[in-house]
Motif scaffolding. Structure first.
Motif, PDB file in Angstrom:
ATOM      1  N   MET A 143      12.625 -13.616   7.497  1.00 38.57           N
ATOM      2  CA  MET A 143      12.719 -13.158   5.994  1.00 38.57           C
ATOM      3  C   MET A 143      11.453 -12.255   6.145  1.00 38.57           C
ATOM      4  N   ALA A 144      11.777 -11.305   5.252  1.00 36.94           N
ATOM      5  CA  ALA A 144      10.714 -10.188   4.732  1.00 36.94           C
ATOM      6  C   ALA A 144       9.675 -10.945   3.967  1.00 36.94           C
ATOM      7  N   THR A 145       8.174 -10.467   4.192  1.00 36.57           N
ATOM      8  CA  THR A 145       7.406 -11.045   3.347  1.00 36.57           C
ATOM      9  C   THR A 145       7.361 -10.103   2.191  1.00 36.57           C
ATOM     10  N   THR A 146       7.687  -8.769   2.094  1.00 40.64           N
ATOM     11  CA  THR A 146       7.455  -7.884   1.262  1.00 40.64           C
ATOM     12  C   THR A 146       8.862  -7.343   0.798  1.00 40.64           C
ATOM     13  N   GLU A 147       9.275  -7.347  -0.428  1.00 40.91           N
ATOM     14  CA  GLU A 147      10.587  -7.045  -0.937  1.00 40.91           C
ATOM     15  C   GLU A 147      10.670  -5.655  -0.805  1.00 40.91           C
ATOM     16  N   LEU A 148       9.759  -4.834  -1.469  1.00 41.61           N
ATOM     17  CA  LEU A 148       9.695  -3.438  -1.357  1.00 41.61           C
ATOM     18  C   LEU A 148       8.565  -2.723  -1.207  1.00 41.61           C
ATOM     19  N   LEU A 149       8.494  -1.761  -0.269  1.00 39.75           N
ATOM     20  CA  LEU A 149       7.145  -1.473   0.121  1.00 39.75           C
ATOM     21  C   LEU A 149       7.431   0.170  -0.444  1.00 39.75           C
ATOM     22  N   ILE A 150       6.517   0.902  -1.056  1.00 33.04           N
ATOM     23  CA  ILE A 150       6.531   2.165  -1.234  1.00 33.04           C
ATOM     24  C   ILE A 150       5.441   2.790  -0.622  1.00 33.04           C
ATOM     25  N   LYS A 151       5.663   3.657   0.239  1.00 21.52           N
ATOM     26  CA  LYS A 151       4.890   4.432   1.232  1.00 21.52           C
ATOM     27  C   LYS A 151       4.504   5.880   0.867  1.00 21.52           C
ATOM     28  N   ASN A 152       3.090   6.119   0.952  1.00 18.02           N
ATOM     29  CA  ASN A 152       2.707   7.562   0.944  1.00 18.02           C
ATOM     30  C   ASN A 152       2.617   7.933  -0.572  1.00 18.02           C
ATOM     31  N   VAL A 153       2.551   7.005  -1.614  1.00 15.84           N
ATOM     32  CA  VAL A 153       2.620   7.611  -2.898  1.00 15.84           C
ATOM     33  C   VAL A 153       1.310   7.896  -3.283  1.00 15.84           C
ATOM     34  N   ASP A 162      -0.059   2.918  -0.351  1.00 21.87           N
ATOM     35  CA  ASP A 162       1.154   2.222  -0.363  1.00 21.87           C
ATOM     36  C   ASP A 162       1.156   1.226  -1.334  1.00 21.87           C
ATOM     37  N   ILE A 163       2.106   0.694  -2.102  1.00 18.05           N
ATOM     38  CA  ILE A 163       2.452  -0.183  -2.931  1.00 18.05           C
ATOM     39  C   ILE A 163       3.434  -1.140  -2.450  1.00 18.05           C
ATOM     40  N   ALA A 164       2.961  -2.407  -2.440  1.00 14.75           N
ATOM     41  CA  ALA A 164       3.850  -3.651  -1.981  1.00 14.75           C
ATOM     42  C   ALA A 164       4.433  -4.377  -3.394  1.00 14.75           C
ATOM     43  N   VAL A 165       5.614  -4.589  -3.384  1.00 20.76           N
ATOM     44  CA  VAL A 165       6.107  -5.166  -4.793  1.00 20.76           C
ATOM     45  C   VAL A 165       6.955  -6.419  -4.151  1.00 20.76           C
ATOM     46  N   ASN A 166       6.876  -7.620  -5.100  1.00 24.59           N
ATOM     47  CA  ASN A 166       7.675  -8.729  -4.546  1.00 24.59           C
ATOM     48  C   ASN A 166       8.114  -9.513  -6.213  1.00 24.59           C
ATOM     49  N   ASP A 167       9.182  -9.652  -6.385  1.00 24.60           N
ATOM     50  CA  ASP A 167       9.587 -10.425  -7.541  1.00 24.60           C
ATOM     51  C   ASP A 167       9.428  -9.564  -8.940  1.00 24.60           C
ATOM     52  N   GLY A 168       9.482  -7.885  -8.586  1.00 23.35           N
ATOM     53  CA  GLY A 168       9.432  -7.079  -9.603  1.00 23.35           C
ATOM     54  C   GLY A 168       7.919  -6.787 -10.040  1.00 23.35           C
ATOM     55  N   ASP A 184      -1.924   2.195   4.226  1.00 22.42           N
ATOM     56  CA  ASP A 184      -1.173   1.939   5.468  1.00 22.42           C
ATOM     57  C   ASP A 184      -0.757   0.357   5.816  1.00 22.42           C
ATOM     58  N   LEU A 185      -0.284   0.206   4.615  1.00 24.48           N
ATOM     59  CA  LEU A 185       0.332  -1.254   4.586  1.00 24.48           C
ATOM     60  C   LEU A 185       1.632  -1.338   5.599  1.00 24.48           C
ATOM     61  N   PRO A 186       1.597  -2.327   6.476  1.00 22.12           N
ATOM     62  CA  PRO A 186       2.652  -2.440   7.491  1.00 22.12           C
ATOM     63  C   PRO A 186       4.220  -2.333   6.968  1.00 22.12           C
ATOM     64  N   THR A 187       4.951  -1.691   7.624  1.00 25.20           N
ATOM     65  CA  THR A 187       6.508  -1.655   7.399  1.00 25.20           C
ATOM     66  C   THR A 187       7.227  -2.768   7.940  1.00 25.20           C
ATOM     67  N   ASP A 188       6.828  -3.336   8.901  1.00 28.47           N
ATOM     68  CA  ASP A 188       7.665  -4.505   9.891  1.00 28.47           C
ATOM     69  C   ASP A 188       7.962  -5.584   9.025  1.00 28.47           C
ATOM     70  N   ASP A 189       7.338  -6.022   8.046  1.00 32.22           N
ATOM     71  CA  ASP A 189       7.510  -7.118   7.128  1.00 32.22           C
ATOM     72  C   ASP A 189       8.143  -6.898   5.818  1.00 32.22           C
ATOM     73  N   ALA A 206      11.703  -5.717   3.510  1.00 29.59           N
ATOM     74  CA  ALA A 206      12.826  -5.822   3.466  1.00 29.59           C
ATOM     75  C   ALA A 206      13.554  -4.176   3.260  1.00 29.59           C
ATOM     76  N   ARG A 207      12.701  -3.419   2.318  1.00 34.20           N
ATOM     77  CA  ARG A 207      13.154  -2.134   1.921  1.00 34.20           C
ATOM     78  C   ARG A 207      11.773  -1.219   1.962  1.00 34.20           C
TER      79      ARG A 207
END
Length: 72
Positions: free
Chosen positions: A1-11, A28-34, A42-47, A49-50
């Motif tokens: 299961m992914a740790t991060t639901e949504l990752l917005i890169k390079n914003v 980068d911006i990591a989003v979970n549960d809205g 440089d947050l990792p993309t491997d964990d 979900a999107r």
């Protein structure tokens, strides 16, 4: 299961605590549960979900309406 639901890169992130920078920081911006759970470079993309490429876009974390007239 992914740790991060949504990752917005390079914003470009606009934050009030960065008033001395001429340009918003490229992050980068990591989003979970809205909710934003992390803003960093440089947050990792491997964990994630999107992953969304935010290149060329601005983000205003915590701001409901980016069109504001402060001090009026």
């Amino acid at each position: 299961m992914a740790t991060t639901e949504l990752l917005i890169k390079n914003v470009r992130v606009v934050r009030p605590e960065d008033p001395d920078t001429a340009q918003p920081a490229l992050l980068d911006i990591a989003v979970n549960d809205g909710k934003i759970v992390r803003v960093a470079a440089d947050l990792p993309t491997d964990d994630a979900a999107r992953v969304v490429d935010g290149r060329g876009l601005l983000a205003f974390p915590g701001v409901v309406d980016a069109h504001q007239h402060w001090g009026i």
